[in-house]
Structure formats: structure tokens, C-alpha cells
Scaffold this motif. Structure first.
Motif, mmCIF file in Angstrom:
data_model
loop_
_atom_site.group_PDB
_atom_site.id
_atom_site.type_symbol
_atom_site.label_atom_id
_atom_site.label_comp_id
_atom_site.label_asym_id
_atom_site.label_seq_id
_atom_site.Cartn_x
_atom_site.Cartn_y
_atom_site.Cartn_z
ATOM 1 N N GLY A 94 -13.391 19.729 -0.363
ATOM 2 C CA GLY A 94 -14.782 19.339 -0.136
ATOM 3 C C GLY A 94 -15.638 19.254 -1.387
ATOM 4 N N GLY A 95 -15.198 19.918 -2.476
ATOM 5 C CA GLY A 95 -16.013 19.923 -3.684
ATOM 6 C C GLY A 95 -15.573 18.905 -4.729
ATOM 7 N N ASP A 150 -5.524 20.423 -2.252
ATOM 8 C CA ASP A 150 -5.535 21.892 -2.391
ATOM 9 C C ASP A 150 -4.113 22.457 -2.373
ATOM 10 O OD1 ASP A 150 -8.257 22.160 -2.644
ATOM 11 O OD2 ASP A 150 -8.607 22.754 -0.566
ATOM 12 N N ARG A 205 -24.452 17.911 -1.747
ATOM 13 C CA ARG A 205 -23.290 17.026 -1.876
ATOM 14 C C ARG A 205 -23.365 15.709 -1.113
ATOM 15 N NH1 ARG A 205 -18.398 21.425 -1.254
ATOM 16 N NH2 ARG A 205 -18.708 22.477 -3.258
ATOM 17 N N LEU A 250 -16.267 29.743 -1.363
ATOM 18 C CA LEU A 250 -17.682 29.399 -1.521
ATOM 19 C C LEU A 250 -18.506 29.714 -0.278
ATOM 20 C CD1 LEU A 250 -17.467 26.039 -3.495
ATOM 21 C CD2 LEU A 250 -17.973 28.323 -4.365
ATOM 22 N N LYS A 296 -10.371 16.786 7.144
ATOM 23 C CA LYS A 296 -9.686 15.887 6.194
ATOM 24 C C LYS A 296 -8.158 16.023 6.243
ATOM 25 C CE LYS A 296 -11.950 17.729 2.741
ATOM 26 N NZ LYS A 296 -12.895 18.724 3.261
ATOM 27 N N ARG A 341 -12.014 23.850 -10.731
ATOM 28 C CA ARG A 341 -12.473 22.449 -10.845
ATOM 29 C C ARG A 341 -11.638 21.671 -11.857
ATOM 30 N NH1 ARG A 341 -14.471 22.023 -6.087
ATOM 31 N NH2 ARG A 341 -16.079 23.549 -5.659
ATOM 32 N N ARG A 387 -12.495 30.070 2.662
ATOM 33 C CA ARG A 387 -13.225 29.255 1.664
ATOM 34 C C ARG A 387 -14.068 30.191 0.811
ATOM 35 N NH1 ARG A 387 -11.551 26.363 6.294
ATOM 36 N NH2 ARG A 387 -11.286 24.192 5.706
HETATM 37 C C1 S3P Z 1 -14.054 23.627 -1.647
HETATM 38 C C2 S3P Z 1 -13.349 23.155 -0.555
HETATM 39 C C3 S3P Z 1 -12.008 23.646 -0.206
HETATM 40 C C4 S3P Z 1 -11.264 24.114 -1.467
HETATM 41 C C5 S3P Z 1 -12.086 25.116 -2.208
HETATM 42 C C6 S3P Z 1 -13.467 24.579 -2.634
HETATM 43 C C7 S3P Z 1 -15.436 23.135 -1.872
HETATM 44 O O1 S3P Z 1 -11.253 22.609 0.433
HETATM 45 O O2 S3P Z 1 -10.976 23.012 -2.290
HETATM 46 O O3 S3P Z 1 -12.241 26.253 -1.391
HETATM 47 O O4 S3P Z 1 -15.982 23.332 -2.978
HETATM 48 O O5 S3P Z 1 -16.000 22.506 -0.939
HETATM 49 P P1 S3P Z 1 -11.518 22.115 1.967
HETATM 50 O O6 S3P Z 1 -12.595 21.080 1.916
HETATM 51 O O7 S3P Z 1 -10.216 21.548 2.395
HETATM 52 O O8 S3P Z 1 -11.918 23.311 2.743
#
Ligand code: S3P
Length: 170
Positions: free
Chosen positions: A82-83, A35, A140, A123, A16, A59, A121
Motif C-alpha cells: 500500500g505504500g 511484499d 496517499r 504502520l 490487492k 522503502r 501491518r
Molecule cells: C504498507 C503496506 C503493506 C506492507 C507494509 C507497508 C504501507 O502491504 O508493504 O506493511 O505502507 O501501506 P499491504 O498493502 O499488502 O498491506
């Protein structure tokens, strides 16, 4: 109707930020990484936020960031985390106010790219990373599809090819 604001959505390490930067460059628009925006507004790294404040606090920052990142009618290209789609409020904002490009990648591709990009990351800092990727992706996928206006399968594509697919579609 498509919106002037373009958001890249997709799983961690799907490309992304890299695609977003290059796309913004081609379209001569400002680029923002959500981010990075959160990191500079809090003065903390994403792993620090997760470890000191917890995922829920992250979040909340992400939700605020998504609504505050744009001023007025500004047309920008945004790389989301990603979240971002895990929160219903964010999915509503993305569907209402953004043209969303979903960079779809298979778990094997994600795993390979995670090893290459060197970004931590929280998670996925677990023993069985492949299993963690599969299970988070399973949760997701519906949400990425729900917000997506256009989807690119990125598994076998280099960045310029992804960008040109998006530009052809716009
Ligand atoms: C997350 C993705 C990360 C970042 C965090 C949580 C997620 O961003 O926001 O670690 O929950 O998928 P990227 O998608 O840029 O790695």
C-alpha cells in the motif's frame, strides 16, 4: 497505450493480493506479490524489517523490488504494498511501465478487512487505528489516483466481481 504488466495498487487490506492472484489465474500470467518477494529475498518478514531495519530501509527494498521483479518483457500481475506510491521514483516507474489498477476502499472497509485478514501491518499497529487509516489514506489518495489507469470501488464487491470489472476493462 496499455502495458502488458499489470500492477494492483491501493491501501492496505484493499484486496490487492487476492484480486491479483485470481486475475493472474484468469489471464494465465505469473503472479508476484511485492511484499512476499521482499520477504523471500531478505529472509525476513515485513514486521521484522520494520522493527530491525526501519521504514526507510523497507522503502529502499521496495524500490529495488519494483524495478527488479520483472525480467525483460515478462507480462506479470503484481500486487504492490500500500505504500509503494509514497515514493516519487516508484510512481514514475508505475506510470511508465505498468497498467495500474487502483482498488479503492473506504476507511470503514479497510478497518473491517484488517481485522479479518490477520496480516500484521507495522504502520497500523497503533491505538487509534481508524484515525491512522484516515490520515494515511488522506495523504496517499492523490498518489493512487495519479498512477491509476483504472479504478474499482471495492467496498461492496466480492473478489470475483472485482476481477470481472478489471477483465472487462482490459
Ligand atoms: C504498507 C503496506 C503493506 C506492507 C507494509 C507497508 C504501507 O502491504 O508493504 O506493511 O505502507 O501501506 P499491504 O498493502 O499488502 O498491506
Amino acid at each position: 497505450m496499455q502495458h502488458q504488466r499489470i500492477a494492483l495498487v491501493g491501501f492496505m487490506a484493499s484486496g490487492k493480493s487476492t484480486v491479483g492472484k485470481s486475475l493472474a489465474n484468469h489471464l494465465q500470467r505469473p503472479f508476484i506479490d511485492l511484499d512476499k518477494h521482499i520477504e523471500s529475498s531478505t529472509g525476513k518478514t515485513i514486521p521484522d524489517i520494520f522493527s530491525s531495519l526501519g521504514e526507510e530501509a523497507f522503502r529502499q527494498l521496495e524500490r529495488n523490488g519494483l524495478t527488479n521483479v520483472v525480467r525483460g518483457d515478462e507480462s506479470i500481475v503484481l500486487a504492490t504494498g500500500g505504500g509503494v506510491v509514497t515514493q516519487a521514483a516508484n510512481r514514475d516507474v508505475l506510470k511508465r511501465e505498468w497498467t495500474c489498477i487502483y482498488l479503492r476502499a473506504r476507511p470503514e472497509t479497510i478497518r473491517r478487512r484488517l481485522q479479518q485478514d490477520g496480516v500484521v501491518r507495522p504502520l497500523l499497529a497503533v491505538d487509534n487505528q481508524t484515525e491512522a487509516i484516515r490520515s494515511l489514506m488522506g495523504l496517499r489518495e492523490t498518489w493512487y489516483n495519479e498512477v491509476a489507469d483504472f479504478t474499482v470501488d471495492v467496498d461492496s464487491l466480492e473478489i470475483p466481481a472485482v476481477v470481472s470489472q478489471v477483465i472487462d476493462w482490459l
